[in-house]
Design a protein around this motif. Structure first.
Motif, PDB file in Angstrom:
ATOM      1  N   ILE A  10     -24.180 -84.243 -44.958  1.00  0.00           N
ATOM      2  CA  ILE A  10     -25.629 -84.015 -44.865  1.00  0.00           C
ATOM      3  C   ILE A  10     -26.130 -83.235 -46.074  1.00  0.00           C
ATOM      4  CG2 ILE A  10     -25.311 -81.917 -43.477  1.00  0.00           C
ATOM      5  CD1 ILE A  10     -28.164 -84.502 -43.154  1.00  0.00           C
ATOM      6  N   LYS A  11     -25.295 -82.315 -46.598  1.00  0.00           N
ATOM      7  CA  LYS A  11     -25.643 -81.582 -47.807  1.00  0.00           C
ATOM      8  C   LYS A  11     -25.723 -82.543 -48.993  1.00  0.00           C
ATOM      9  CE  LYS A  11     -25.681 -78.155 -50.922  1.00  0.00           C
ATOM     10  NZ  LYS A  11     -26.743 -77.166 -51.084  1.00  0.00           N
ATOM     11  N   ALA A  12     -24.757 -83.452 -49.091  1.00  0.00           N
ATOM     12  CA  ALA A  12     -24.732 -84.399 -50.203  1.00  0.00           C
ATOM     13  C   ALA A  12     -25.943 -85.326 -50.162  1.00  0.00           C
ATOM     14  CB  ALA A  12     -23.439 -85.211 -50.162  1.00  0.00           C
ATOM     15  N   ILE A  13     -26.330 -85.763 -48.974  1.00  0.00           N
ATOM     16  CA  ILE A  13     -27.461 -86.685 -48.864  1.00  0.00           C
ATOM     17  C   ILE A  13     -28.770 -85.974 -49.206  1.00  0.00           C
ATOM     18  CG2 ILE A  13     -28.767 -88.126 -47.256  1.00  0.00           C
ATOM     19  CD1 ILE A  13     -26.036 -89.204 -48.248  1.00  0.00           C
ATOM     20  N   GLN A  14     -28.891 -84.714 -48.849  1.00  0.00           N
ATOM     21  CA  GLN A  14     -30.122 -83.977 -49.159  1.00  0.00           C
ATOM     22  C   GLN A  14     -30.316 -83.815 -50.662  1.00  0.00           C
ATOM     23  OE1 GLN A  14     -32.614 -82.896 -47.324  1.00  0.00           O
ATOM     24  NE2 GLN A  14     -31.822 -83.333 -45.285  1.00  0.00           N
ATOM     25  N   MET A  15     -29.227 -83.800 -51.428  1.00  0.00           N
ATOM     26  CA  MET A  15     -29.325 -83.542 -52.856  1.00  0.00           C
ATOM     27  C   MET A  15     -29.425 -84.813 -53.687  1.00  0.00           C
ATOM     28  SD  MET A  15     -29.380 -80.372 -52.614  1.00  0.00           S
ATOM     29  CE  MET A  15     -29.505 -80.044 -54.364  1.00  0.00           C
ATOM     30  N   CYS A  16     -29.211 -85.988 -53.110  1.00  0.00           N
ATOM     31  CA  CYS A  16     -29.196 -87.208 -53.905  1.00  0.00           C
ATOM     32  C   CYS A  16     -30.609 -87.595 -54.332  1.00  0.00           C
ATOM     33  CB  CYS A  16     -28.539 -88.348 -53.126  1.00  0.00           C
ATOM     34  SG  CYS A  16     -29.473 -88.851 -51.669  1.00  0.00           S
ATOM     35  N   GLN A  17     -30.687 -88.326 -55.449  1.00  0.00           N
ATOM     36  CA  GLN A  17     -31.971 -88.743 -56.002  1.00  0.00           C
ATOM     37  C   GLN A  17     -31.753 -89.951 -56.906  1.00  0.00           C
ATOM     38  OE1 GLN A  17     -33.425 -85.593 -58.548  1.00  0.00           O
ATOM     39  NE2 GLN A  17     -31.346 -84.924 -58.984  1.00  0.00           N
ATOM     40  N   ARG A  18     -32.853 -90.470 -57.460  1.00  0.00           N
ATOM     41  CA  ARG A  18     -32.744 -91.615 -58.349  1.00  0.00           C
ATOM     42  C   ARG A  18     -32.021 -91.193 -59.633  1.00  0.00           C
ATOM     43  NH1 ARG A  18     -35.524 -96.395 -59.042  1.00  0.00           N
ATOM     44  NH2 ARG A  18     -36.922 -95.834 -57.317  1.00  0.00           N
ATOM     45  N   ARG A  51     -39.797-101.829 -42.944  1.00  0.00           N
ATOM     46  CA  ARG A  51     -40.117-103.189 -43.406  1.00  0.00           C
ATOM     47  C   ARG A  51     -40.707-103.177 -44.811  1.00  0.00           C
ATOM     48  NH1 ARG A  51     -42.579-103.650 -37.895  1.00  0.00           N
ATOM     49  NH2 ARG A  51     -40.984-104.605 -36.552  1.00  0.00           N
ATOM     50  N   LYS A  52     -41.399-102.113 -45.176  1.00  0.00           N
ATOM     51  CA  LYS A  52     -42.020-102.026 -46.497  1.00  0.00           C
ATOM     52  C   LYS A  52     -41.054-101.546 -47.574  1.00  0.00           C
ATOM     53  CE  LYS A  52     -46.691-101.050 -44.750  1.00  0.00           C
ATOM     54  NZ  LYS A  52     -47.795-100.052 -44.729  1.00  0.00           N
ATOM     55  N   SER A  53     -39.871-101.114 -47.208  1.00  0.00           N
ATOM     56  CA  SER A  53     -38.928-100.554 -48.178  1.00  0.00           C
ATOM     57  C   SER A  53     -38.256-101.663 -48.971  1.00  0.00           C
ATOM     58  CB  SER A  53     -37.875 -99.716 -47.451  1.00  0.00           C
ATOM     59  OG  SER A  53     -37.077-100.548 -46.627  1.00  0.00           O
ATOM     60  N   SER A  54     -37.816-101.319 -50.179  1.00  0.00           N
ATOM     61  CA  SER A  54     -37.122-102.293 -51.024  1.00  0.00           C
ATOM     62  C   SER A  54     -35.734-102.615 -50.492  1.00  0.00           C
ATOM     63  CB  SER A  54     -37.025-101.750 -52.452  1.00  0.00           C
ATOM     64  OG  SER A  54     -36.317-100.516 -52.477  1.00  0.00           O
ATOM     65  N   ALA A  55     -35.137-101.704 -49.740  1.00  0.00           N
ATOM     66  CA  ALA A  55     -33.801-101.945 -49.199  1.00  0.00           C
ATOM     67  C   ALA A  55     -33.800-103.084 -48.198  1.00  0.00           C
ATOM     68  CB  ALA A  55     -33.262-100.671 -48.554  1.00  0.00           C
ATOM     69  N   TYR A  56     -34.882-103.275 -47.467  1.00  0.00           N
ATOM     70  CA  TYR A  56     -34.972-104.326 -46.458  1.00  0.00           C
ATOM     71  C   TYR A  56     -36.004-105.382 -46.844  1.00  0.00           C
ATOM     72  CZ  TYR A  56     -32.169-101.455 -43.320  1.00  0.00           C
ATOM     73  OH  TYR A  56     -31.144-100.734 -42.752  1.00  0.00           O
ATOM     74  N   LYS A  57     -36.314-105.444 -48.133  1.00  0.00           N
ATOM     75  CA  LYS A  57     -37.342-106.375 -48.597  1.00  0.00           C
ATOM     76  C   LYS A  57     -36.945-107.825 -48.324  1.00  0.00           C
ATOM     77  CE  LYS A  57     -40.189-107.307 -52.658  1.00  0.00           C
ATOM     78  NZ  LYS A  57     -40.435-106.954 -54.102  1.00  0.00           N
ATOM     79  N   ALA A  61     -31.516 -92.450 -50.893  1.00  0.00           N
ATOM     80  CA  ALA A  61     -30.624 -91.845 -49.906  1.00  0.00           C
ATOM     81  C   ALA A  61     -29.897 -92.928 -49.113  1.00  0.00           C
ATOM     82  CB  ALA A  61     -31.429 -90.947 -48.967  1.00  0.00           C
ATOM     83  N   HIS A  62     -30.609 -94.015 -48.804  1.00  0.00           N
ATOM     84  CA  HIS A  62     -29.985 -95.136 -48.088  1.00  0.00           C
ATOM     85  C   HIS A  62     -28.812 -95.698 -48.908  1.00  0.00           C
ATOM     86  CE1 HIS A  62     -29.707 -98.808 -45.692  1.00  0.00           C
ATOM     87  NE2 HIS A  62     -29.802 -99.517 -46.817  1.00  0.00           N
ATOM     88  N   ARG A  63     -29.013 -95.889 -50.219  1.00  0.00           N
ATOM     89  CA  ARG A  63     -27.957 -96.422 -51.073  1.00  0.00           C
ATOM     90  C   ARG A  63     -26.783 -95.456 -51.149  1.00  0.00           C
ATOM     91  NH1 ARG A  63     -26.411 -96.306 -56.435  1.00  0.00           N
ATOM     92  NH2 ARG A  63     -28.001 -94.741 -56.949  1.00  0.00           N
ATOM     93  N   HIS A  64     -27.067 -94.162 -51.265  1.00  0.00           N
ATOM     94  CA  HIS A  64     -25.985 -93.175 -51.347  1.00  0.00           C
ATOM     95  C   HIS A  64     -25.183 -93.116 -50.046  1.00  0.00           C
ATOM     96  CE1 HIS A  64     -27.893 -91.777 -55.052  1.00  0.00           C
ATOM     97  NE2 HIS A  64     -26.833 -91.005 -55.269  1.00  0.00           N
ATOM     98  N   VAL A  65     -25.869 -93.240 -48.894  1.00  0.00           N
ATOM     99  CA  VAL A  65     -25.141 -93.206 -47.626  1.00  0.00           C
ATOM    100  C   VAL A  65     -24.224 -94.418 -47.513  1.00  0.00           C
ATOM    101  CG1 VAL A  65     -25.375 -93.302 -45.116  1.00  0.00           C
ATOM    102  CG2 VAL A  65     -26.895 -91.855 -46.447  1.00  0.00           C
ATOM    103  N   LEU A  66     -24.708 -95.591 -47.945  1.00  0.00           N
ATOM    104  CA  LEU A  66     -23.865 -96.784 -47.897  1.00  0.00           C
ATOM    105  C   LEU A  66     -22.633 -96.606 -48.783  1.00  0.00           C
ATOM    106  CD1 LEU A  66     -26.554 -99.629 -47.985  1.00  0.00           C
ATOM    107  CD2 LEU A  66     -25.292 -98.758 -46.012  1.00  0.00           C
ATOM    108  N   LEU A  67     -22.813 -96.009 -49.979  1.00  0.00           N
ATOM    109  CA  LEU A  67     -21.671 -95.752 -50.856  1.00  0.00           C
ATOM    110  C   LEU A  67     -20.717 -94.728 -50.236  1.00  0.00           C
ATOM    111  CD1 LEU A  67     -23.517 -95.604 -54.305  1.00  0.00           C
ATOM    112  CD2 LEU A  67     -21.968 -97.404 -53.503  1.00  0.00           C
ATOM    113  N   MET A  68     -21.276 -93.726 -49.571  1.00  0.00           N
ATOM    114  CA  MET A  68     -20.436 -92.714 -48.925  1.00  0.00           C
ATOM    115  C   MET A  68     -19.620 -93.330 -47.798  1.00  0.00           C
ATOM    116  SD  MET A  68     -21.576 -89.211 -46.968  1.00  0.00           S
ATOM    117  CE  MET A  68     -22.413 -88.552 -48.390  1.00  0.00           C
TER     118      MET A  68
END
Length: 708
Positions: free
Chosen positions: A605-613, A418-424, A529-536
């Motif tokens: 899972i490897k790709a998600i672990q490496m993603c960042q801003r 609830r506090k995250s910007s993705a679900y703001k 990571a949430h944004r990258h998973v949605l794009l994936m």
């Protein structure tokens, strides 16, 4: 025959003032003065008496009277000295260049041979007594500086060829050389370390130099040098033998002291048993409290006296009082653990194995912490027999208690979402376990402690979110227990530290440490990571609101990694107008001798672990590209042989991750002694289905090079 006493009746010469003293005391009953009877004894008897003395005692006796000194320092007493020295175990014979009294003074004296300061005085001043066996002397640090000089600082210019025959020291003597190094006791460093010898014995250097100058002819000088070399070798050999003697003496003294200390401890043990502390001593298998050994080690090694015991008895009794409380607490712990094993554990184990393998449950210790189980376990006297009726209500509530516990943990996770910007923009009431946490692949969390991305529900078992303690307190369960813990008063005789049922149940922890949930303070919802998973998921053509973690793990999709998260280290920042990689740009860059960027593929899972801003404007906003099925199969086959997951999931019964007895199956059977309805096969089936808390080794799993 000449007048005078025979050798058998010859006596020591009396002191010069003995005659006057005898005349002055003639009015006495016998006219005999104290001490005069000793010198009246025949020499043969005196020699036999002298032979019974230690060499140092004999030396000190020689200093008491002129007549005694005259005899003991004469040639006639050589046999006495030789005999007394031979009685000293392991002591090398007197060397040829020393008289026996001088040898005794060198080996046994405890004072500086120059300033005469004793070893005890030197130790008080943080000074040392340095023994120079080759120089036949013993000096304090200050006197050593007077008699030992650097070779260039000798009073005369001495040939360097003589240095090997001159006693030297490797000790640090000047104050600016010492630093924090402090010497205590007698100390000697080997002379064989030639390159470390810093200062040389002045008197020997000058004497050898004077003698060497008087020799004429090269042949004579060579012979003299060879003779000095032999003399030095003999001196060094004798010095090493003396060093061995000191080592053996020290070892014997340590053994004697240790034996005396053991006798003191045994006597203390006997006195404590007389005072009624036998149960406590038996509880520790004969060992006494550590305070006893600390006091004994810091005290002189001698027999325990009644005065010593009186001075320390109160302290020893206080230690035994603490031992008594430990004994009683251990007894209480055993009784409580027996109650738990009899009345709670069977019901808990049955419920535990009735749930799917990956269902997260409260530990047995947390179940016992609930009021429903605390009341029958702790409020009744420990020596009272319990019945099954006392636990029927608590066991019936177990499914409700577990569900309440699980919802409490899930609510903590939802608070992060609830506090995250993705679900703001989403209303808080719409963010529930049914809408956001149905194991969605896009629900990713980031642990700040270990810098790992975690999916749900693995976040509830993440190792960084538990504290491991040997002595838990009620404050440790603030985040672990859903309802506030209200202690109930209990009274236990002789154990004042236990005042309520909570402190009592905390005592009934397992023999190993306890893992307690400490909340999600170190974890946040990972928006990137949430944004990258949605794009994936969009690239793969899968629904972002329906694709679950289980589906991703079952399909194990591979993608091509395009965005800047996967650039090689040291890559240059691209210009904002960078175009996508095309054949024309490839040909254009090839003419400029620029190598094209390497294409990378990775498991999801490897790709998600490496993603960042992203730090720079993204030339490829899609971040990922879909791969052909043939390529995916080939990549999956190549990765299958690699080790990408750590072995050993967490045990939900105790939340431990490391098992002393081996794997999870052995841990459940041996440590928890579980009784599965289907026996060992049931335990094996449960363990094979556990997937949560397997550590993903994303740094071990490499990228897949896709070529041009």
């Amino acid at each position: 025959m000449a007048d005078g006493p025979s050798r058998k009746t010859r006596k020591l010469d009396p002191p010069k003032n003995d005659k006057a003293q005898s005349e002055e005391g003639a009015s006495g009953a016998s006219g005999h003065q104290p001490g005069t009877g000793f010198v009246e004894l025949p020499l043969d008897i005196l020699c036999e008496i002298f032979k019974l003395l230690h060499p140092l005692d004999l030396l000190q006796l020689a200093r008491t009277a002129n007549s005694v000194r005259k005899f003991l320092m004469g040639r006639a007493s050589k046999s006495v000295w030789t005999y007394t020295l031979s009685t000293v175990e392991d002591l090398p014979p007197c060397p040829d260049d020393l008289s026996e009294p001088h040898y005794v003074h060198l080996i046994f004296s405890d004072n500086c041979h120059d300033c005469l300061r004793s070893l005890s005085e030197l130790v008080k001043d943080d000074e040392a007594l340095l023994l120079y066996l080759e120089a036949r002397t013993q000096l304090c640090r200050a006197c050593s500086l007077k008699h030992f000089k650097h070779w260039k600082g000798l009073p005369e210019k001495v040939s360097p060829s003589l240095a090997e025959f001159v006693p030297a020291t490797t000790n640090r003597l000047a104050k600016n050389e010492l630093g924090s190094r402090v010497y205590h006791g007698k100390r000697r460093e080997p002379q064989q370390v030639k390159e470390k010898r810093t200062r040389f014995w002045v008197s020997t250097a000058l004497a050898l130099h004077s003698e060497y100058k008087m020799i004429k002819g090269a042949q004579a000088k060579n012979a003299w040098m060879e003779n000095q070399r032999n003399l030095w070798a003999a001196k060094e050999e004798h010095a090493n033998a003396c060093e061995d003697y000191f080592s053996k003496v020290e070892r014997r003294e340590e053994e004697r002291d240790e034996e005396l200390r053991e006798q003191r401890v045994e006597k203390i043990r006997e006195k404590l048993i007389e005072l009624g502390w036998s149960e406590e001593i038996d509880f520790y298998e004969g060992r006494l409290p550590y305070e006893v050994y600390d006091w004994n080690d810091s005290s002189p090694a001698k027999e325990l006296t009644d005065e010593e015991w009186e001075s320390v008895m109160d302290e020893m009794v206080g230690s035994m009082e603490r031992c008594k409380e430990v004994r009683l607490r251990t007894d209480i712990q055993k009784r409580l653990l027996q109650r738990i094993a009899t009345w709670v554990k069977p019901a808990y184990t049955s419920f535990f194995f009735s749930q799917p393998s990956n269902t997260i449950l409260p530990t047995l210790h947390e179940v016992c912490m609930t009021e429903a189980f605390r009341t029958p376990l702790c409020t009744l006297p420990l020596d009272q027999e319990l019945s099954a009726e006392l636990f029927e209500s608590a066991i019936a509530q177990m499914p409700v208690l577990v569900e309440e516990w699980r919802n409490h943990r899930i609510e903590q996770v939802l608070t992060l979402v609830r506090k995250s910007s993705a679900y703001k923009a989403t209303p808080a009431n719409d963010i529930t376990a049914d809408t956001v946490l149905p194991l969605l692949a896009s629900t990713i969390f980031h642990c700040r402690d270990c810098n790992e991305r975690i999916t749900y529900p693995s976040v509830l078992t993440h190792r960084c979110l538990f504290t491991e303690t040997w002595r838990p307190t009620i404050e440790d369960y603030v985040h672990a227990i859903p309802t506030p813990i209200i202690p109930q008063e209990v009274q236990l005789r002789d154990v004042p530290s236990i005042t309520n049922d909570v402190s009592l149940i905390l005592l009934a922890k397992p023999d190993h440490y306890v893992s307690i949930w400490k909340g999600l303070g170190g974890v946040k919802f990972d928006n990137e990571a949430h944004r990258h998973v949605l794009l994936m998921l969009d690239t793969l053509g899968w629904c972002p609101t329906k694709t679950t973690v289980d589906e991703m793990e079952r399909k194990q999709p591979y993608v091509e990694c395009l965005c800047q998260c996967f650039w090689e280290p040291g890559s240059k920042k691209p210009s904002p107008t960078t175009e996508r990689w095309t054949r024309s740009t490839k040909a254009q860059r090839s003419t400029l001798n620029e190598s094209p960027p390497k294409r990378k593929g990775a498991r999801w899972i490897k790709a998600i672990q490496m993603c960042q801003r992203h730090k720079y404007p993204e030339p490829r906003p899609e971040c990922f590209a879909k791969l052909g099925q043939d390529l995916v199969l080939a990549m999956a086959e190549g990765q299958a042989s690699g080790r990408t997951w750590s072995a050993g999931p967490v045990c939900f019964m105790c939340m431990r991750r490391h098992f002393f007895t081996g794997d999870l199956e052995t841990h459940l059977l041996h440590d928890h002694k579980v009784d599965h309805p289907d026996g060992i096969d049931g335990v094996k089936a449960y363990v094979s289905g556990v997937k949560l808390q397997r550590g993903y080794l994303h740094r071990v799993e490499p990228y897949v090079e896709l070529g041009d």
